[in-house]
Design a protein around this motif. Structure first.
Motif: not given
Length: 171
Positions: A91-104
């Motif tokens: 999942a790394q490098g696929q935008g999941y971290a940015g999406f999840a961080t904005r949501e949290i």
């Protein structure tokens, strides 16, 4: 479409994937390499009941677990919580971290009404530090030789983001 949802039993096995992956878990203090399915299930069940913690599964459009994002040590009296995130290697490098961080952060500041979200990261983890800064976290200082990890003393960098800073970023 990416989404956050509560952790559920089916997430235990994919959680073990990153926990047992040295390329992912080498930057964490906890001994995730020895984690078992039963202990992962206890974490999932315990997190659902803890008043001072919120743990979410980061999922793809097929509801497949990609990682975990958390608010830990939620302190309502002071309006603070600690942020934590981990992704499976795929999942790394696929935008999941940015999406999840904005949501949290939306949950922390919008739903919970917190004042500050903070985190710490190993000083040598420059990739993560760059990501946190990109997401709006500000560097607050370094605790020198704070941890003994892998037989070496490690510095911890601390970051934080305030509700007002998050609001200004959204504008």
């Amino acid at each position: 479409m990416m989404k956050l949802r509560s952790l559920v039993e089916k997430d235990a096995i994919p959680m073990l994937e990153w926990m047992h992956d040295p390329a992912v878990n080498h930057v964490f203090r906890a001994d995730f390499a020895s984690m078992t399915r039963d202990r992962a299930l206890l974490f999932i069940q315990g997190g659902a009941r803890a008043a001072t913690e919120r743990h979410y599964a980061i999922c793809d459009d097929a509801d497949e677990y990609m990682g975990t994002i958390s608010l830990k040590h939620i302190d309502e009296a002071n309006g603070t919580a600690e942020y934590a995130i981990v992704l499976r290697r795929a999942a790394q490098g696929q935008g999941y971290a940015g999406f999840a961080t904005r949501e949290i952060l939306r949950i922390a500041f919008g739903e919970l009404g917190l004042h500050k979200v903070y985190l710490n990261v190993l000083k040598e983890n420059e990739h993560a530090s760059g990501f946190y800064e990109h997401m709006g976290f500000r560097y607050e200082g370094t605790q020198r030789e704070q941890l003994l990890l892998g037989g070496r003393r490690q510095d911890l960098k601390w970051y934080g983001i305030l509700a007002g800073e998050w609001q200004a970023m959204k504008a």
